[in-house]
Design a protein around this motif. Sequence first.
Motif, mmCIF file in Angstrom:
data_model
loop_
_atom_site.group_PDB
_atom_site.id
_atom_site.type_symbol
_atom_site.label_atom_id
_atom_site.label_comp_id
_atom_site.label_asym_id
_atom_site.label_seq_id
_atom_site.Cartn_x
_atom_site.Cartn_y
_atom_site.Cartn_z
ATOM 1 N N ALA A 1 88.332 -67.950 -7.788
ATOM 2 C CA ALA A 1 87.621 -68.928 -6.962
ATOM 3 C C ALA A 1 87.027 -68.264 -5.722
ATOM 4 O O ALA A 1 85.884 -68.536 -5.350
ATOM 5 N N MET A 2 87.802 -67.368 -5.086
ATOM 6 C CA MET A 2 87.289 -66.668 -3.902
ATOM 7 C C MET A 2 86.141 -65.742 -4.277
ATOM 8 O O MET A 2 85.135 -65.669 -3.568
ATOM 9 N N LEU A 3 86.282 -65.028 -5.383
ATOM 10 C CA LEU A 3 85.219 -64.126 -5.824
ATOM 11 C C LEU A 3 83.952 -64.909 -6.146
ATOM 12 O O LEU A 3 82.852 -64.483 -5.791
ATOM 13 N N ASP A 4 84.124 -66.062 -6.790
ATOM 14 C CA ASP A 4 82.958 -66.886 -7.116
ATOM 15 C C ASP A 4 82.251 -67.376 -5.856
ATOM 16 O O ASP A 4 81.018 -67.374 -5.791
ATOM 17 N N ARG A 5 83.030 -67.785 -4.853
ATOM 18 C CA ARG A 5 82.415 -68.237 -3.595
ATOM 19 C C ARG A 5 81.626 -67.110 -2.939
ATOM 20 O O ARG A 5 80.624 -67.346 -2.276
ATOM 21 N N GLY A 6 82.093 -65.886 -3.113
ATOM 22 C CA GLY A 6 81.403 -64.732 -2.532
ATOM 23 C C GLY A 6 80.397 -64.095 -3.471
ATOM 24 O O GLY A 6 79.848 -63.031 -3.169
ATOM 25 N N HIS A 7 80.162 -64.730 -4.624
ATOM 26 C CA HIS A 7 79.204 -64.219 -5.620
ATOM 27 C C HIS A 7 79.553 -62.800 -6.063
ATOM 28 O O HIS A 7 78.668 -61.955 -6.240
ATOM 29 N N ALA A 8 80.855 -62.529 -6.225
ATOM 30 C CA ALA A 8 81.331 -61.209 -6.639
ATOM 31 C C ALA A 8 81.794 -61.265 -8.091
ATOM 32 O O ALA A 8 82.521 -62.186 -8.483
ATOM 33 N N ALA A 9 81.385 -60.295 -8.879
ATOM 34 C CA ALA A 9 81.811 -60.234 -10.273
ATOM 35 C C ALA A 9 83.292 -59.898 -10.377
ATOM 36 O O ALA A 9 83.988 -60.352 -11.275
ATOM 37 N N GLY A 10 83.774 -59.102 -9.435
ATOM 38 C CA GLY A 10 85.176 -58.687 -9.434
ATOM 39 C C GLY A 10 85.508 -57.970 -8.151
ATOM 40 O O GLY A 10 84.667 -57.858 -7.250
ATOM 41 N N PRO A 11 86.744 -57.462 -8.049
ATOM 42 C CA PRO A 11 87.172 -56.779 -6.824
ATOM 43 C C PRO A 11 86.274 -55.613 -6.422
ATOM 44 O O PRO A 11 86.130 -55.317 -5.241
ATOM 45 N N GLN A 12 85.643 -54.968 -7.399
ATOM 46 C CA GLN A 12 84.765 -53.836 -7.099
ATOM 47 C C GLN A 12 83.587 -54.241 -6.223
ATOM 48 O O GLN A 12 82.985 -53.399 -5.562
ATOM 49 N N ASP A 13 83.283 -55.520 -6.185
ATOM 50 C CA ASP A 13 82.169 -56.001 -5.356
ATOM 51 C C ASP A 13 82.610 -56.434 -3.961
ATOM 52 O O ASP A 13 81.789 -56.889 -3.176
ATOM 53 N N THR A 14 83.898 -56.308 -3.670
ATOM 54 C CA THR A 14 84.409 -56.753 -2.365
ATOM 55 C C THR A 14 84.793 -55.611 -1.458
ATOM 56 O O THR A 14 85.157 -55.831 -0.307
ATOM 57 N N VAL A 15 84.716 -54.387 -1.944
ATOM 58 C CA VAL A 15 85.134 -53.229 -1.161
ATOM 59 C C VAL A 15 83.953 -52.645 -0.387
ATOM 60 O O VAL A 15 82.800 -52.870 -0.722
ATOM 61 N N VAL A 16 84.279 -51.914 0.662
ATOM 62 C CA VAL A 16 83.271 -51.268 1.508
ATOM 63 C C VAL A 16 83.174 -49.813 1.052
ATOM 64 O O VAL A 16 84.060 -49.010 1.336
ATOM 65 N N ILE A 17 82.115 -49.505 0.311
ATOM 66 C CA ILE A 17 81.952 -48.178 -0.287
ATOM 67 C C ILE A 17 80.508 -47.736 -0.151
ATOM 68 O O ILE A 17 79.581 -48.511 -0.375
ATOM 69 N N GLY A 18 80.324 -46.462 0.199
ATOM 70 C CA GLY A 18 78.992 -45.868 0.281
ATOM 71 C C GLY A 18 79.017 -44.675 1.212
ATOM 72 O O GLY A 18 80.084 -44.201 1.612
ATOM 73 N N ASP A 19 77.844 -44.202 1.591
ATOM 74 C CA ASP A 19 77.793 -43.100 2.558
ATOM 75 C C ASP A 19 78.072 -43.651 3.954
ATOM 76 O O ASP A 19 78.286 -44.858 4.125
ATOM 77 N N GLU A 20 78.091 -42.771 4.932
ATOM 78 C CA GLU A 20 78.446 -43.185 6.294
ATOM 79 C C GLU A 20 77.573 -44.326 6.813
ATOM 80 O O GLU A 20 78.071 -45.262 7.443
ATOM 81 N N THR A 21 76.282 -44.257 6.539
ATOM 82 C CA THR A 21 75.359 -45.286 7.027
ATOM 83 C C THR A 21 75.660 -46.638 6.398
ATOM 84 O O THR A 21 75.714 -47.665 7.080
#
Length: 95
Positions: A35-55
């Motif tokens: 339900a929380m993932l759906d409210r945030g339009h996330a397919a799964g936990p992988q869409d809720t993490v902060v990942i990328g380069d420094e910028t």
Amino acid sequence: MVASTVVCVTSHEDDRRAWVNENFGMVGQLPVYRAMLDRGHAAGPQDTVVIGDETVVERQIRQLFDAGATELLAVTLGSEEEQARTTALLADLAG
């Protein structure tokens, strides 16, 4: 308000998101989390993490504070090098 999230500064964003999905994807099957993932339009936990380069990571963290967070509880992810990059960025932002 404390924002708690997984954070990883990396050049291998897709690999790290895949790892999160492999290891935590089952969370998306639990009704309360789904339900929380759906409210945030996330397919799964992988869409809720902060990942990328420094910028990218800095921008995502600033968005958390712009949304009302007053503190950040960050759990680092990745190789030793990635965790060191993540810790260095978090220290710079906190300073």
